[in-house]
Scaffold this active site. Sequence first.
Site, PDB file in Angstrom:
ATOM      1  N   LYS A 255       1.438   3.558   2.036  1.00 17.97           N
ATOM      2  CA  LYS A 255       2.269   3.843   3.381  1.00 17.97           C
ATOM      3  C   LYS A 255       3.548   3.089   3.277  1.00 17.97           C
ATOM      4  CE  LYS A 255       2.000   3.627   8.516  1.00 17.97           C
ATOM      5  NZ  LYS A 255       2.862   2.499   8.890  1.00 17.97           N
ATOM      6  N   GLU A 256       3.328   1.692   3.072  1.00 15.32           N
ATOM      7  CA  GLU A 256       4.412   0.782   2.933  1.00 15.32           C
ATOM      8  C   GLU A 256       5.591   0.903   1.982  1.00 15.32           C
ATOM      9  OE1 GLU A 256       1.684  -3.119   4.343  1.00 15.32           O
ATOM     10  OE2 GLU A 256       1.765  -2.639   2.266  1.00 15.32           O
TER      11      GLU A 256
ATOM     12  N   ASN B  74       1.016  -1.243   0.166  1.00 11.99           N
ATOM     13  CA  ASN B  74       0.244   0.056   0.009  1.00 11.99           C
ATOM     14  C   ASN B  74       1.030   1.343   0.089  1.00 11.99           C
ATOM     15  OD1 ASN B  74       0.603   0.516   2.637  1.00 11.99           O
ATOM     16  ND2 ASN B  74      -0.775  -0.836   3.421  1.00 11.99           N
TER      17      ASN B  74
ATOM     18  N   ASP C  16      -6.133  -8.298   1.745  1.00  8.28           N
ATOM     19  CA  ASP C  16      -6.224  -9.899   1.374  1.00  8.28           C
ATOM     20  C   ASP C  16      -7.036 -10.053   0.515  1.00  8.28           C
ATOM     21  OD1 ASP C  16      -4.912  -9.896   3.912  1.00  8.28           O
ATOM     22  OD2 ASP C  16      -6.699 -10.375   5.156  1.00  8.28           O
TER      23      ASP C  16
END
Length: 339
Positions: free
Chosen positions: A211-212, A209, A284
């Site tokens: 942020k990651e 995502n 997921d």
Amino acid sequence: MKISRENINQAFASFKGKRVLILGDVMIDAYLRGKVDRISPEAPVPVVSLFKRENMLGGAANVALNVKALGGEPVLCSVIGNDLRGDEFLKLLEQDDISSQGILLSNDRITTTKFRIIGNNFQMLRVDEEVDHDLSANDAAELLKAVTHLLKNTQIDVVVFQDYNKGVLTSGIISEVIEIAGHRNIPVVVDPKKKNFDAYKKVELFKPNLKELREGLKTEIDPSDVNSLRKGCNMFRRQSGVSSIMVTLSERGVYLNREVMGELQEVLIPAHVRHISDVSGAGDTVISVASLCVASKLGDFLMVSLANLAGGLVCEKVGVVPVDREKFYKEAMLLLVND
């Protein structure tokens, strides 16, 4: 680009029977549901009058549920505690008709459990019971042995690493499994977390995502600026050697970046407007759809469109739930077809 009804029908038909080996951190998602109509006299907190308890498969096991819901065959591999929660996890697998062949019991760990307290259909509090240290050398060796056996003796169409930073995915396991899958021409897709962000080399699809991605690259990325997204993704692909990177951008949708024969290919699909109740488990669902698309060799635009749509659908539900295949199909026909 155009998506036809035939494209959607072929995609959903292609998911059926695809065998997806899912390796990563599993957990129990435990829900305490109730009604709130007063504040506690002991502290300024709401009082939840409990009317339902519910345990569900979570983490990498939720990916297995999504794959199964879409018609695929999940092969789940992980390590849980040799404890009461572990027994409950195995019972949940049995209830959902998912094999426990790749699940190992450890005396060195507890089974991760996330307790969510739901009041008036809104999540009010989460309590985590877990350990997040790496697997012991013995547990890591046993897990690698089990995964290697499955990869060499079972028809596997795609491998999914589902990383929740709980210690099951060590750098050694990651590199070994990627190497084995590569030798057998099995594509690998990854849903990463910060700890092992740089460990996934030369995989087919990497799905962080926003942020990651920012944390992994240690740089700011503006999701409203496609040039900023492009620069960050190009940087990561050069560093890691991954074939493609697909970044989930929350309300801004999904961006995919790939280089084919020296030519950059990009897909940016905006999110569909929805009533968001809970984003838990959306990642997921996105990786589940993407993995089946990779296994089915579907095109990038169709893959991103379907994954984006499915991720939004599950956000309309409270709690971690797999995608509803029938509703997903109907929405795909309604929102994606433009022939």
